[in-house]
Design an enzyme around this catalytic site. Structure first.
Site, mmCIF file in Angstrom:
data_model
loop_
_atom_site.group_PDB
_atom_site.id
_atom_site.type_symbol
_atom_site.label_atom_id
_atom_site.label_comp_id
_atom_site.label_asym_id
_atom_site.label_seq_id
_atom_site.Cartn_x
_atom_site.Cartn_y
_atom_site.Cartn_z
ATOM 1 N N LYS A 165 158.555 57.643 63.901
ATOM 2 C CA LYS A 165 159.883 57.099 63.655
ATOM 3 C C LYS A 165 160.496 56.740 65.016
ATOM 4 O O LYS A 165 160.909 57.616 65.777
ATOM 5 C CB LYS A 165 160.734 58.149 62.924
ATOM 6 C CG LYS A 165 160.247 58.422 61.505
ATOM 7 C CD LYS A 165 160.501 57.232 60.603
ATOM 8 C CE LYS A 165 159.304 56.836 59.807
ATOM 9 N NZ LYS A 165 159.527 55.656 58.970
ATOM 10 N N ASP A 193 157.028 52.810 63.663
ATOM 11 C CA ASP A 193 157.911 52.238 62.637
ATOM 12 C C ASP A 193 159.350 52.297 63.124
ATOM 13 O O ASP A 193 159.947 53.370 63.206
ATOM 14 C CB ASP A 193 157.755 53.017 61.322
ATOM 15 C CG ASP A 193 158.544 52.390 60.185
ATOM 16 O OD1 ASP A 193 159.221 51.365 60.417
ATOM 17 O OD2 ASP A 193 158.469 52.918 59.055
ATOM 18 N N GLU A 218 155.782 48.381 63.019
ATOM 19 C CA GLU A 218 156.337 48.232 61.662
ATOM 20 C C GLU A 218 157.824 47.923 61.716
ATOM 21 O O GLU A 218 158.590 48.620 62.377
ATOM 22 C CB GLU A 218 156.082 49.515 60.846
ATOM 23 C CG GLU A 218 156.637 49.430 59.420
ATOM 24 C CD GLU A 218 156.053 50.455 58.474
ATOM 25 O OE1 GLU A 218 154.974 51.013 58.771
ATOM 26 O OE2 GLU A 218 156.687 50.708 57.430
ATOM 27 N N ASP A 241 158.219 46.120 55.971
ATOM 28 C CA ASP A 241 158.604 47.122 54.970
ATOM 29 C C ASP A 241 159.956 46.753 54.363
ATOM 30 O O ASP A 241 160.020 46.152 53.288
ATOM 31 C CB ASP A 241 158.627 48.508 55.629
ATOM 32 C CG ASP A 241 159.007 49.629 54.679
ATOM 33 O OD1 ASP A 241 159.404 49.344 53.539
ATOM 34 O OD2 ASP A 241 158.928 50.814 55.073
ATOM 35 N N LYS A 265 157.073 50.370 48.430
ATOM 36 C CA LYS A 265 157.684 51.618 47.966
ATOM 37 C C LYS A 265 158.069 51.432 46.498
ATOM 38 O O LYS A 265 158.694 50.433 46.133
ATOM 39 C CB LYS A 265 158.938 51.929 48.788
ATOM 40 C CG LYS A 265 158.646 52.253 50.249
ATOM 41 C CD LYS A 265 159.934 52.606 50.979
ATOM 42 C CE LYS A 265 159.670 53.324 52.291
ATOM 43 N NZ LYS A 265 159.221 52.438 53.364
HETATM 44 MG MG MG Z 1 158.493 51.804 57.061
#
Ligand code: MG
Length: 368
Positions: A165, A193, A218, A241, A265
């Protein structure tokens, strides 16, 4: 078969690590999850779950999921849940947008179709590829040294894929990526990401500073257009994403060659009906996928396992098991990771049984 009642439950999901932090200074200590239970006149029940990553991530929040479900659920009474694609179509007519509200109802219908037909959901979605699926571990945003230590900790638990992250200060993020790349072993996969957290110029600095590392980038920026600029300026493999919330942005991104991998997702796209439709399109187009959800517990993890296990192995980039991040279990039969891997249940439906002692009484119910 007809839907006779729908129960809603709320459950708090604290984290083993205490806190999950990502871009923009955002963090969550306790996830607020909503579980849907559909009762039928056949005496079988189906379950689904929705758990937004707090209100600051996507246009979704826990109280909004519950408010939307209280509007939508009564309209499903009397309908046949063993036709999940027709139910999905109906929900789109009854409520515009709000994919995350529809997701747990859609998943519960797939669970019921599986139970009614004696098939695990993965078979209904396309099959069962391989014995199990390799998981990734999300590494919460901390100092570079702490994140590298967490990678090593989860390597020891069997994980081979790590999603850092980042999306904070670009200079610190460059250090984070280098520190974690230093502890990767041959065969490990490293993803940075940013969760939309970088400006375009900040992202340009990061991708040039990590140009010699084996790392995926990402969703660096908030807009699709900025992501495309960054994508076209780096040789690093690229993942989209947050920009891909459904079919129109996916088709545009495929036409633009805007990504090498896409993150699907379940709640972001509205349930398993849409997730498997987009999954099949990406697989046909040769775009590998991260298959997961915004967050969740046992039921979300079961749905992810069925979606992932029914995806051809070469198209499965990574998958996550949210129920291993949280301290609260609430369903028997939920998949549990072994050495960084997970398998979908072979029982009919999702293969999970709600633990009502953990969930407590429903906070809301609609019935015929
Ligand atoms: Mg992501």
């Amino acid at each position: 078969m007809k839907i006779t009642a729908i129960n809603l439950y709320q459950i708090d999901l604290p984290l083993h690590e205490g806190r999950y932090a990502w871009s923009g200074g955002n963090s969550v200590d306790v996830f607020d999850s909503t579980v849907v239970e559909i009762e039928t006149d056949a005496g079988i029940t189906g379950v689904g779950e929705v758990c937004p990553l707090g209100p600051a991530y996507l246009p979704a929040y826990a109280e909004g999921a519950r408010a939307g479900l209280e509007v939508l659920a009564p309209q499903l009474l009397g309908q046949d849940p063993t036709r999940p694609m027709q139910i999905s179509h109906f929900m789109d007519q009854a409520m515009r947008g709000h994919h995350y509200v529809k997701s747990p109802l859609d998943v519960a219908c797939w669970d019921l179709l599986g139970k009614a037909s004696g098939q695990p959901v993965c078979h209904l979605l396309g099959g069962r590829y391989g014995d199990d699926v390799a998981l990734y571990r999300a590494i919460s945003q901390q100092s570079p040294a702490e994140m590298a230590e967490r990678c090593q900790h989860y390597q020891a638990e069997g994980y081979t894929k790590f999603q850092l992250k980042v999306g904070g200060d670009p200079d610190t993020d460059i250090e984070r990526i280098h520190a974690c790349a230093d502890v990767m072993r041959t065969g490990d996969t490293l993803v940075a990401d940013a969760n939309t957290g970088w400006t375009q110029h900040g992202a340009m600095r990061v991708v040039s500073a990590v140009a010699d590392l084996d790392v995926y980038i990402e969703q660096p920026c908030p807009t699709y257009e900025s992501c495309l600029q960054v994508r076209q300026s780096t040789a690093r493999p690229f993942v989209l994403d947050e920009s891909i919330e459904g079919l129109p942005p996916l088709l545009r991104a495929l036409a633009d060659g805007a990504m090498d991998v896409v993150n699907i997702k379940i709640a972001k796209v509205g349930g398993l009906t849409r997730a498997h439709r987009l999954r099949d399109l990406c697989a046909e187009a040769g775009i590998a996928m991260t298959l997961e959800d915004t967050w969740g517990g046992d039921v979300v993890t079961a749905a992810i396992a069925h979606l992932a296990h029914s995806t051809p192995e070469a198209m499965r980039f990574s998958v996550t098991d949210f129920n291993s991040y949280v301290t609260q279990d609430f369903a028997a039969g939920a998949p549990r990771r072994t050495a960084g891997r997970l398998a979908a249940s072979t029982a009919p439906g999702l293969g999970v049984e709600l633990d009502h002692s953990a969930l407590g009484a429903p906070f809301w119910r609609t019935a015929t």
